[in-house]
Design a protein around this motif. Structure first.
Motif, PDB file in Angstrom:
ATOM      1  N   UNK A  40      13.288   0.423  -2.586  1.00 21.78           N
ATOM      2  CA  UNK A  40      11.954   0.187  -3.116  1.00 21.78           C
ATOM      3  C   UNK A  40      11.119   1.460  -3.020  1.00 21.78           C
ATOM      4  N   UNK A  41      11.288   2.175  -1.897  1.00 28.64           N
ATOM      5  CA  UNK A  41      10.498   3.392  -1.705  1.00 28.64           C
ATOM      6  C   UNK A  41      10.946   4.489  -2.662  1.00 28.64           C
ATOM      7  N   UNK A  42      12.268   4.618  -2.893  1.00 27.24           N
ATOM      8  CA  UNK A  42      12.694   5.722  -3.759  1.00 27.24           C
ATOM      9  C   UNK A  42      12.583   5.378  -5.233  1.00 27.24           C
ATOM     10  N   UNK A  43      12.309   4.089  -5.539  1.00 27.34           N
ATOM     11  CA  UNK A  43      12.186   3.698  -6.946  1.00 27.34           C
ATOM     12  C   UNK A  43      11.003   4.372  -7.626  1.00 27.34           C
ATOM     13  N   UNK A  44       9.993   4.773  -6.856  1.00 26.38           N
ATOM     14  CA  UNK A  44       8.852   5.453  -7.477  1.00 26.38           C
ATOM     15  C   UNK A  44       9.014   6.976  -7.410  1.00 26.38           C
ATOM     16  N   UNK A  45      10.201   7.413  -7.078  1.00 29.27           N
ATOM     17  CA  UNK A  45      10.577   8.829  -7.061  1.00 29.27           C
ATOM     18  C   UNK A  45       9.604   9.681  -6.258  1.00 29.27           C
ATOM     19  N   UNK A  59     -10.942  15.126  -1.774  1.00 27.65           N
ATOM     20  CA  UNK A  59     -11.569  14.224  -2.735  1.00 27.65           C
ATOM     21  C   UNK A  59     -10.816  14.202  -4.058  1.00 27.65           C
ATOM     22  N   UNK A  60     -10.077  15.302  -4.324  1.00 32.37           N
ATOM     23  CA  UNK A  60      -9.463  15.420  -5.640  1.00 32.37           C
ATOM     24  C   UNK A  60      -8.235  14.537  -5.785  1.00 32.37           C
ATOM     25  N   UNK A  61      -7.735  14.025  -4.669  1.00 28.13           N
ATOM     26  CA  UNK A  61      -6.519  13.216  -4.779  1.00 28.13           C
ATOM     27  C   UNK A  61      -6.814  11.761  -4.426  1.00 28.13           C
ATOM     28  N   UNK A  62      -6.246  10.890  -5.245  1.00 28.73           N
ATOM     29  CA  UNK A  62      -6.422   9.460  -4.981  1.00 28.73           C
ATOM     30  C   UNK A  62      -5.317   9.004  -4.034  1.00 28.73           C
ATOM     31  N   UNK A  63      -5.657   8.111  -3.155  1.00 23.33           N
ATOM     32  CA  UNK A  63      -4.679   7.708  -2.148  1.00 23.33           C
ATOM     33  C   UNK A  63      -3.451   7.066  -2.792  1.00 23.33           C
ATOM     34  N   UNK A  64      -3.652   6.353  -3.906  1.00 21.21           N
ATOM     35  CA  UNK A  64      -2.515   5.706  -4.576  1.00 21.21           C
ATOM     36  C   UNK A  64      -1.546   6.751  -5.141  1.00 21.21           C
ATOM     37  N   UNK A  65      -2.115   7.813  -5.731  1.00 21.38           N
ATOM     38  CA  UNK A  65      -1.279   8.888  -6.276  1.00 21.38           C
ATOM     39  C   UNK A  65      -0.518   9.581  -5.154  1.00 21.38           C
ATOM     40  N   UNK A  66      -1.233   9.771  -4.052  1.00 23.61           N
ATOM     41  CA  UNK A  66      -0.611  10.409  -2.900  1.00 23.61           C
ATOM     42  C   UNK A  66       0.597   9.624  -2.424  1.00 23.61           C
ATOM     43  N   UNK A  67       0.417   8.308  -2.330  1.00 21.62           N
ATOM     44  CA  UNK A  67       1.498   7.478  -1.807  1.00 21.62           C
ATOM     45  C   UNK A  67       2.649   7.359  -2.804  1.00 21.62           C
ATOM     46  N   UNK A  68       2.354   7.669  -4.058  1.00 16.15           N
ATOM     47  CA  UNK A  68       3.431   7.722  -5.036  1.00 16.15           C
ATOM     48  C   UNK A  68       4.356   8.896  -4.689  1.00 16.15           C
ATOM     49  N   UNK A  69       3.746   9.932  -4.088  1.00 19.70           N
ATOM     50  CA  UNK A  69       4.555  11.111  -3.756  1.00 19.70           C
ATOM     51  C   UNK A  69       5.150  11.017  -2.359  1.00 19.70           C
ATOM     52  N   UNK A  70       4.448  10.302  -1.482  1.00 23.55           N
ATOM     53  CA  UNK A  70       4.936  10.167  -0.110  1.00 23.55           C
ATOM     54  C   UNK A  70       5.217   8.696   0.161  1.00 23.55           C
ATOM     55  N   UNK A  71       6.461   8.314   0.101  1.00 26.01           N
ATOM     56  CA  UNK A  71       6.829   6.922   0.333  1.00 26.01           C
ATOM     57  C   UNK A  71       6.982   6.629   1.811  1.00 26.01           C
ATOM     58  N   UNK A  72       7.124   5.339   2.131  1.00 25.07           N
ATOM     59  CA  UNK A  72       7.223   5.003   3.547  1.00 25.07           C
ATOM     60  C   UNK A  72       8.145   3.803   3.753  1.00 25.07           C
ATOM     61  N   UNK A 127       8.649  12.849  -0.654  1.00 22.32           N
ATOM     62  CA  UNK A 127       8.807  12.758   0.792  1.00 22.32           C
ATOM     63  C   UNK A 127       8.945  11.282   1.169  1.00 22.32           C
ATOM     64  N   UNK A 128       9.823  10.985   2.116  1.00 28.54           N
ATOM     65  CA  UNK A 128       9.901   9.608   2.610  1.00 28.54           C
ATOM     66  C   UNK A 128       9.616   9.622   4.109  1.00 28.54           C
ATOM     67  N   UNK A 174       0.843  -1.209   0.000  1.00 24.08           N
ATOM     68  CA  UNK A 174       0.000   0.000   0.000  1.00 24.08           C
ATOM     69  C   UNK A 174       0.870   1.248   0.000  1.00 24.08           C
ATOM     70  N   UNK A 175       1.957   1.205   0.790  1.00 19.83           N
ATOM     71  CA  UNK A 175       2.810   2.378   0.916  1.00 19.83           C
ATOM     72  C   UNK A 175       3.488   2.730  -0.403  1.00 19.83           C
ATOM     73  N   UNK A 176       3.570   1.730  -1.295  1.00 21.08           N
ATOM     74  CA  UNK A 176       4.145   2.019  -2.604  1.00 21.08           C
ATOM     75  C   UNK A 176       3.074   2.486  -3.583  1.00 21.08           C
ATOM     76  N   UNK A 177       1.878   2.712  -3.064  1.00 19.11           N
ATOM     77  CA  UNK A 177       0.811   3.235  -3.907  1.00 19.11           C
ATOM     78  C   UNK A 177       0.062   2.160  -4.666  1.00 19.11           C
TER      79      UNK A 177
END
Lengths: 478, 258
Positions: free
Chosen positions: B167-172, B82-95, B175-176, A365-368
């Motif tokens: 893995x987290x930085x591979x999606x550029x 509502x305008x942002x999808x959670x998947x898109x968000x997580x593309x920008x904020x990795x963990x 924020x991490x 999930x964290x990878x989107x």
């Protein structure tokens, strides 16, 4: 009598537990003696010492009751020609004596007319033997009672007296309990081995009549041919060659199992995914037990559901589109069986999917990743081995299932891969070969053991495979 | 430090989080500066992890969790909008998580997972490049270049954690978020990760939860001290660790409680 004695035994053992413990506590606090075990262990020690000899002897008496009876009653003095009797006759006479012994000592007035005539028909010697038997039963009863009450009490008191600072009860108690536990597991293993061996020996008997090559590779299944010839004259080898061909049964079994798996795998797996990943806790708590109830429905119920509802329905549907469907199609049996094994697939798969660590889901999930991407690309691959294990267990259940096919599939062996035709299975043929008044002196009945052995080996292999796969999966996360 | 709207990676305002009836975060307002490492410190159960997980909406899956307040990404995008999808968000904020959690797949597949999902590579060679670059940045490439097809769970704990960072930085992401990334590692692996965090700071904004005060002082420019769901103090790390404004912060840092 025996139940009463057992009840008394339970009460006695409770009493001795307290007596033993009390004495140990007394020694500790009033006698100022340092005990080498906890007081509880002295209680257990006394109970075990009092009970075990009694139970062992009781078991011995039970085991050899028949022998004692025979020794006591069937003396050559009363029955001079006893050495010439066959086992069957011996059993009959013993039975008769048993019946007589109940009434022989009663006053004549209490007897019914039937009982009186039984008495009149018996010979003098038989009456004496029956009286002996009645005496024996009385003695045997008293022996039991002594064993159950007097012996434990004596032993219990002896054990209680032996409690002292020197006696270390704990290792003794634990050793005895280890033996009991060990014994229990050995009994289960021995029974399994016994069943297996009885299958093997009778199967060997069968293979004396029928060449194993014919059995495993011939395509004709007509076991009734073995009856055409008189058993006492021996069997014509040529006749038997095509009578016990295992192949059509194997194909029938596999055909029906395949239909069942085609139903059970997608339905079971998808419901497992839903339950494990999508359902809210409330839905899951309700839905999972309901699906599992499917496994609890007696198979005979599935059998008449398949035979009376499903099969005619399939026939009607098939005929309305111009397909010739047999009234006893493999499809009907397979469908019902498939429904039955859905919970095997869904419940086990659900467990393995749930066992995939939450951290992997979080990582995905964290990878989107979306939920379905996570399921497809992370969870199912991770749980794959366990899911395969659940499939294999379901297959072995399907192969071993009997009642549904007995009721819904045909009895006629039919070498076909068309599910609309009738087919028969290994289990069904085992049932039919054993139905009726059977003697195990001809291949028609003995074949049941050969079939049973083959089936056993098949499911054993599948289970071993399944367990190996599941185990491999478990190691991954530990 | 000049504080402009643009210099904040994430701005939050009046954030409260409840688990059922239990309050986990109580009215927290905090802004995270770009290209800084911000440490969230505080005793166990103070809500710092919960707060971190709110930033990329990892708490969404917990039914009983209710998040209130304002979260702005780059000063404009409403994280919970509502305008942002959670998947898109997580593309920008990795963990990156506390326990290394590589997928039971090959090393290559672990890193390629995100780029594949988000369609970041159109050809296999592009994908190879992304994987290589990410592993390189995570300082893992040299150690694993000969066994990219080996299963990732066979790596050591420290290597696994660096793989998770790769893995987290591979999606550029921009924020991490890191949730105690070193708590399951030995001191040598920890030092390696800390070094890595320092290098990553050039390109990413990093928010890290840590239990180790010395770690916070070593790696972060900003530090926020949480206690019982409240943000007690927030500021430059050097200031927090030398002369904090609040008595409570001082007590925690000098080890008098917590």
């Amino acid at each position: 009598m025996i139940y009463f004695a057992l009840l008394i035994l339970v009460i006695i053992s409770y009493l001795f537990y307290y007596i033993g413990k009390k004495r140990a506590l007394n020694l500790k606090f009033n006698g100022n003696i340092k005990l080498s075990s906890q007081p509880d262990y002295f209680g257990y020690y006394v109970v075990l010492m009092a009970l075990i000899p009694a139970l062992l002897m009781w078991f011995g008496l039970l085991l050899f009751k028949g022998n004692f009876q025979e020794m006591f009653v069937m003396s050559p003095i009363l029955f001079p020609d006893i050495s010439t009797w066959s086992d069957g006759k011996l059993g009959l006479i013993l039975n008769k004596l048993n019946n007589l012994s109940v009434i022989v000592n009663l006053p004549l007035d209490d007897l019914t007319n039937g009982e009186k005539s039984i008495l009149n028909m018996a010979s003098e010697n038989e009456l004496t033997a029956a009286k002996n038997l009645a005496n024996f039963d009385k003695i045997y009863g008293w022996a039991n009672l002594t064993l159950f009450i007097i012996l434990p009490i004596i032993l219990g008191f002896l054990a209680t007296r032996s409690i002292s600072g020197k006696l270390n009860a704990q290792p003794i108690v634990e050793k005895i309990i280890t033996y009991i536990i060990k014994g229990s597991s050995y009994i289960a293993i021995l029974i399994t081995i016994g069943i297996f061996l009885s299958l093997v020996f009778e199967a060997i008997n069968f293979f004396r009549y029928v060449n194993p090559v014919d059995f495993f590779f011939s395509t004709g299944w007509n076991p009734n041919r073995a009856f055409v010839v008189d058993a006492s004259e021996g069997f014509d080898k040529d006749d038997l060659e095509n009578a016990f061909g295992f192949i059509p049964l194997l194909t029938g079994t596999l055909l029906i199992a395949t239909v069942a798996m085609i139903v059970a795998i997608p339905l079971g797996l998808m419901s497992a995914i839903y339950l494990a990943e999508y359902a809210s806790k409330r839905v899951r708590d309700i839905a999972k037990p309901i699906i599992e109830i499917l496994a609890g429905i007696p198979t005979v119920v599935y059998g008449f559901f398949a035979a009376l509802s499903l099969a005619p329905f399939i026939k009607d549907v098939g005929e309305s589109v111009g397909l010739p469907v047999s009234a006893e199609s493999a499809l009907a049996a397979g469908l019902a069986m498939g429904v039955m094994i859905i919970p095997f697939v869904s419940s086990l798969s659900d467990d393995v999917i749930k066992a995939v660590p939450q951290s992997l889901r979080d990582g995905s999930y964290a990878l989107g990743a979306t939920r379905s991407e996570t399921i497809k690309k992370v969870i199912l691959p991770a749980a794959l081995a366990g899911i395969m294990g659940s499939f294999l267990l379901a297959v072995s259940r399907a192969i071993g299932e009997t009642m549904i096919v007995v009721m819904a599939a045909s009895l006629r062996a039919n070498l076909t891969f068309n599910p609309l035709e009738p087919a028969t299975t290994i289990t069904t043929q085992i049932v039919t070969s054993l139905i009726g008044d059977v003697e195990f002196d001809n291949p028609k009945t003995l074949v049941a053991f050969a079939l049973g052995l083959t089936l056993f080996l098949m499911t054993l292999l599948l289970n071993i495979l399944a367990i190996t796969i599941v185990k491999k999966y478990r190691e991954k996360y530990e | 430090m000049v504080e402009q709207v643009n210099s904040f990676a994430i701005k939050t305002k009046n954030v409260s989080v409840h688990y059922g009836n239990k309050m986990a975060i109580d009215d927290v307002t905090i802004n995270f500066t770009k290209n800084d490492v911000t440490s969230l410190i505080g005793p166990s159960g103070c809500g710092k992890s919960t707060f971190l997980r709110c930033l990329n909406r990892m708490n969404d899956v917990i039914d009983s969790c209710k998040v209130q307040g304002e979260f702005l990404l780059n000063g404009v995008t409403d994280i919970y909008g509502d305008s942002i999808q959670v998947e898109t968000l997580r593309e920008k904020i990795g963990m990156v998580f506390q326990k290394p959690n590589p997928f039971p797949k090959s090393i290559f597949e672990n890193v390629a997972y995100g780029p594949k999902i988000h369609g970041l590579a159109s050809t296999q060679s592009e994908l190879n490049d992304i994987v290589m670059e990410s592993l390189n940045r995570a300082g893992l490439y040299d150690e694993v270049k000969d066994r990219m097809d080996d299963i990732a769970t066979g790596l050591s704990g420290g290597q696994q954690q660096r793989l998770c960072i790769a893995r987290a930085i591979a999606i550029r992401p921009e924020i991490i978020l890191m949730d105690e990334p070193c708590s399951a590692l030995d001191p040598i692996a920890t030092a390696r990760i800390e070094e890595l965090i320092n290098e990553l700071r050039e390109n990413y904004t990093i928010i890290i939860v840590t239990h180790s005060m010395s770690q916070a002082s070593r790696i972060s420019q900003r530090t926020a001290f949480f206690h019982l769901g409240k943000l007690i103090e927030h500021g430059d790390t050097s200031k927090i660790f030398t002369k904090p404004d609040k008595e409570q912060t001082n007590d925690y840092i000098t080890g008098r409680f917590g």
